[in-house]
Design a protein around this motif. Sequence first.
Motif: not given
Length: 391
Positions: A136, A24, A79, A134, A26-27, A52
């Motif tokens: 969150a 998870d 990430t 990335e 990546s989110v 996210p």
Amino acid sequence: MSGADALLRLTGDLGDVGDVGDRDRSVLGGKAVGLAALLRVGAVIPDTWVVPVGADPTAAALARLAAVAPRWAVRSSATVEDGTGLSYAGLFRSELDVPAGELAEAIAAVRASAHSGRVAAYRERTTAGSPDVEMAVLLQPFRPPVRSGLWLGRGPGRGRLEWTAGSGETLVSGAVTPAWEEWTPEGRTAGSEADAWESGGQPVGTACAMLQEALGVPADLEFAQLDGTLLWLQFRPMTAALGEAPGERAHQPGDQPGDQRGDQRGDQPGDERADECSDGRADDGEQVVRGIAASGGLATARGLRLRDVDDPRWEPGAVLLTEHTDPDWVPLMAEAAALVTAEGGMLCHAAIVARELGVPCVTGVGAAALARLGSGRPLAVDGSAGTVAVL
């Protein structure tokens, strides 16, 4: 886990978080994955909402959070963060004590830190060809802690505990030289204070060792003491071996208050405790400064003392001398032969990043010793022993 308006909430219900894992990232990002692991083993974490990757919470969703708490901690959950190979410790931005009405701006600032120069320098040294970063974002109600602590594990029942009063920001940034304890399966073996730090009637070191055992790996833990209870803020697996702590002045079990051994007390910030022995000389006549062995290795180069990360006098390959570092120093750390700081411990961000970069590092030498080291003469830094010799 439940979600609405691009906000997901981590709760203590195992049905909500039991299936959150590394897939998870990546989110939800690495820090959220670590919090879910803490929940699965019964640790108490702050109420946490996740924005996210790629999501934009609506004004209505953020307004509902304002009814939950007036002030917030806004933390990165990149990430690539808190992985088994690299931690990215302190490289991304977090905002503490944010008014509820300013959450949108703080979320944007945390997201923007994924593309900073310090992250680029770290990635160039450690992760060529790795996936893009990335971001969150974690949202947690903010409460000022009584004490803040860090634990880094060495193996079953073994680890290093460091702490300071108040906010953990000074601790993780290395702005203070912390109090410390060493733990083995036999219990507390040494520490800067006469008595172990306790919370809820239990030594904090015992709580850290038990949580590490439940997690099943040597653990890097961040936590806060609030009203006599511990709140666990972060877990990541250890990414680099933590060395032993030679030469520190310690209270051993059974010592009387005031007994002092070694070279480091862990007193309050601002005193020059490490300088008490820094005029000592090695057997071969070299002047030796002693600090905390923060990152192993040997390096010999000219020492260069900087007060500003943008100082044009910086020379790649020199020994970087500074009071303490923040993440903006990472590009210089990546170019340095070694790092020596006046403040900080074995567990601050600078020490963790130095270990991952393979840069020898000695922290907590004291301000006066740092000034003497900055004479421009060559220095021999032993990050494993916690010593710096003027050649």
